[in-house]
Design a protein around this motif. Structure first.
Motif, PDB file in Angstrom:
ATOM      1  N   LEU A   1      77.632  19.901   9.350  1.00  0.00           N
ATOM      2  CA  LEU A   1      76.325  19.749   8.655  1.00  0.00           C
ATOM      3  C   LEU A   1      76.517  18.565   7.546  1.00  0.00           C
ATOM      4  CD1 LEU A   1      73.237  20.209   8.844  1.00  0.00           C
ATOM      5  CD2 LEU A   1      73.624  22.003   7.125  1.00  0.00           C
TER       6      LEU A   1
ATOM      7  N   ALA B   1      74.595  18.518  14.465  1.00  0.00           N
ATOM      8  CA  ALA B   1      75.346  19.431  13.783  1.00  0.00           C
ATOM      9  C   ALA B   1      75.232  20.920  14.196  1.00  0.00           C
ATOM     10  CB  ALA B   1      74.890  19.731  12.167  1.00  0.00           C
ATOM     11  N   PHE B   2      74.172  21.269  14.835  1.00  0.00           N
ATOM     12  CA  PHE B   2      73.749  22.560  15.658  1.00  0.00           C
ATOM     13  C   PHE B   2      74.568  22.488  16.989  1.00  0.00           C
ATOM     14  CE2 PHE B   2      71.336  25.335  18.508  1.00  0.00           C
ATOM     15  CZ  PHE B   2      71.700  26.497  17.913  1.00  0.00           C
TER      16      PHE B   2
ATOM     17  N   PHE C   1      71.685  16.118  21.741  1.00  0.00           N
ATOM     18  CA  PHE C   1      72.052  17.532  21.755  1.00  0.00           C
ATOM     19  C   PHE C   1      73.398  17.648  22.806  1.00  0.00           C
ATOM     20  CE2 PHE C   1      72.184  21.835  23.364  1.00  0.00           C
ATOM     21  CZ  PHE C   1      72.489  22.765  22.169  1.00  0.00           C
TER      22      PHE C   1
ATOM     23  N   LEU D   1      78.175  22.873  16.222  1.00  0.00           N
ATOM     24  CA  LEU D   1      78.360  24.606  16.014  1.00  0.00           C
ATOM     25  C   LEU D   1      78.513  25.147  17.203  1.00  0.00           C
ATOM     26  CD1 LEU D   1      78.846  26.781  13.989  1.00  0.00           C
ATOM     27  CD2 LEU D   1      76.086  27.024  14.179  1.00  0.00           C
ATOM     28  N   LEU D   2      77.620  24.912  17.959  1.00  0.00           N
ATOM     29  CA  LEU D   2      77.770  25.728  19.490  1.00  0.00           C
ATOM     30  C   LEU D   2      79.003  25.493  20.099  1.00  0.00           C
ATOM     31  CD1 LEU D   2      74.133  25.492  20.605  1.00  0.00           C
ATOM     32  CD2 LEU D   2      75.214  27.540  19.725  1.00  0.00           C
TER      33      LEU D   2
ATOM     34  N   PHE E   1      70.667  17.342  12.391  1.00  0.00           N
ATOM     35  CA  PHE E   1      70.615  18.749  12.308  1.00  0.00           C
ATOM     36  C   PHE E   1      70.988  18.991  13.515  1.00  0.00           C
ATOM     37  CE2 PHE E   1      68.091  18.233   8.611  1.00  0.00           C
ATOM     38  CZ  PHE E   1      68.816  18.934   7.632  1.00  0.00           C
ATOM     39  N   THR E   2      70.258  18.363  14.521  1.00  0.00           N
ATOM     40  CA  THR E   2      70.676  18.553  16.159  1.00  0.00           C
ATOM     41  C   THR E   2      71.867  18.249  16.609  1.00  0.00           C
ATOM     42  OG1 THR E   2      68.301  17.979  16.842  1.00  0.00           O
ATOM     43  CG2 THR E   2      69.757  17.961  18.500  1.00  0.00           C
TER      44      THR E   2
ATOM     45  N   LEU F   1      79.992  25.164  10.488  1.00  0.00           N
ATOM     46  CA  LEU F   1      78.957  24.866  10.548  1.00  0.00           C
ATOM     47  C   LEU F   1      78.743  23.813   9.062  1.00  0.00           C
ATOM     48  CD1 LEU F   1      75.724  24.742  10.961  1.00  0.00           C
ATOM     49  CD2 LEU F   1      75.554  26.808   9.754  1.00  0.00           C
TER      50      LEU F   1
ATOM     51  N   CYS G   1      83.135  30.010  12.295  1.00  0.00           N
ATOM     52  CA  CYS G   1      81.987  29.224  12.518  1.00  0.00           C
ATOM     53  C   CYS G   1      81.190  28.851  11.379  1.00  0.00           C
ATOM     54  CB  CYS G   1      81.155  30.061  13.694  1.00  0.00           C
ATOM     55  SG  CYS G   1      81.904  30.134  15.118  1.00  0.00           S
ATOM     56  N   THR G   2      81.112  29.688  10.288  1.00  0.00           N
ATOM     57  CA  THR G   2      80.431  29.468   9.057  1.00  0.00           C
ATOM     58  C   THR G   2      81.063  28.176   8.532  1.00  0.00           C
ATOM     59  OG1 THR G   2      80.139  31.834   8.948  1.00  0.00           O
ATOM     60  CG2 THR G   2      79.689  30.182   6.745  1.00  0.00           C
TER      61      THR G   2
END
Length: 188
Positions: free
Chosen positions: A147, A38-39, A101, A42-43, A35-36, A143, A139-140
């Protein structure tokens, strides 16, 4: 709102066959923090797509409708060329000791800077009254794909039929690009 859906679809299909999710899967396996990673991805890709949306907001008002359509045709043709080209493995960033990250943030940003997804974001944002919807759609999709790659891991991600997908996607996108380009040049 009309830019969000095509940007979402284009980004989703482009990202599936791209190197960015592969790198995300590699980093998620290495750090054990899907999750870290993937986030952060995304950024990173969101920043690149934001640059493209700003560019679209700036040049959109000065382009003619045919020029906007020709830009979309070029985005489609470049996406086809990229999909039909051999997919090279991303650098595994093994020498980077910045944590999950920061490694994912900078690694994916550098890898994805100027990629096809951003070109699609630009092409859709110049055509829309509100270019930010293209950014949200792209962006969607980013993600969702990142993810999925992070949760699957590299081994499972590489077992997907990515090569066959890229060939089909590339041929269909090339055909669409030629048709849109011919229409923009008023050849059909």
């Amino acid at each position: 709102m009309e830019a969000a859906v095509p940007a979402f679809i284009a980004a989703l299909l482009t990202q599936i066959g791209d190197r960015s999710p592969w790198l995300v899967a590699i980093l998620a396996d290495r750090y054990g923090r899907p999750f870290t990673v993937a986030f952060a991805a995304l950024l990173a890709q969101g920043a690149g797509n934001a640059i493209a949306a700003v560019g679209g907001a700036l040049i959109g008002p000065i382009l003619t409708p045919n020029a906007k359509q020709l830009l979309l045709a070029l985005a489609l043709i470049f996406a086809a060329m990229g999909a039909l080209w051999r997919l090279k493995a991303p650098d595994r960033l093994e020498g980077w000791r910045l944590g999950s990250f920061v490694t994912a943030l900078f690694g994916v940003f550098v890898l994805a800077l100027g990629d096809t997804t951003q070109f699609f974001t630009l092409a859709f944002s110049v055509r829309a009254p509100s270019p930010w919807f293209a950014l949200v759609g792209a962006c969607t999709a980013v993600l969702i794909v990142n993810l999925a790659a992070a949760l699957m891991g590299e081994l499972s991600w590489r077992q997907l039929p990515i090569r066959n997908f890229r060939i089909v996607f590339g041929l269909l996108t090339l055909l669409a690009g030629v048709i849109v380009g011919a229409a923009a040049l008023r050849l059909i």
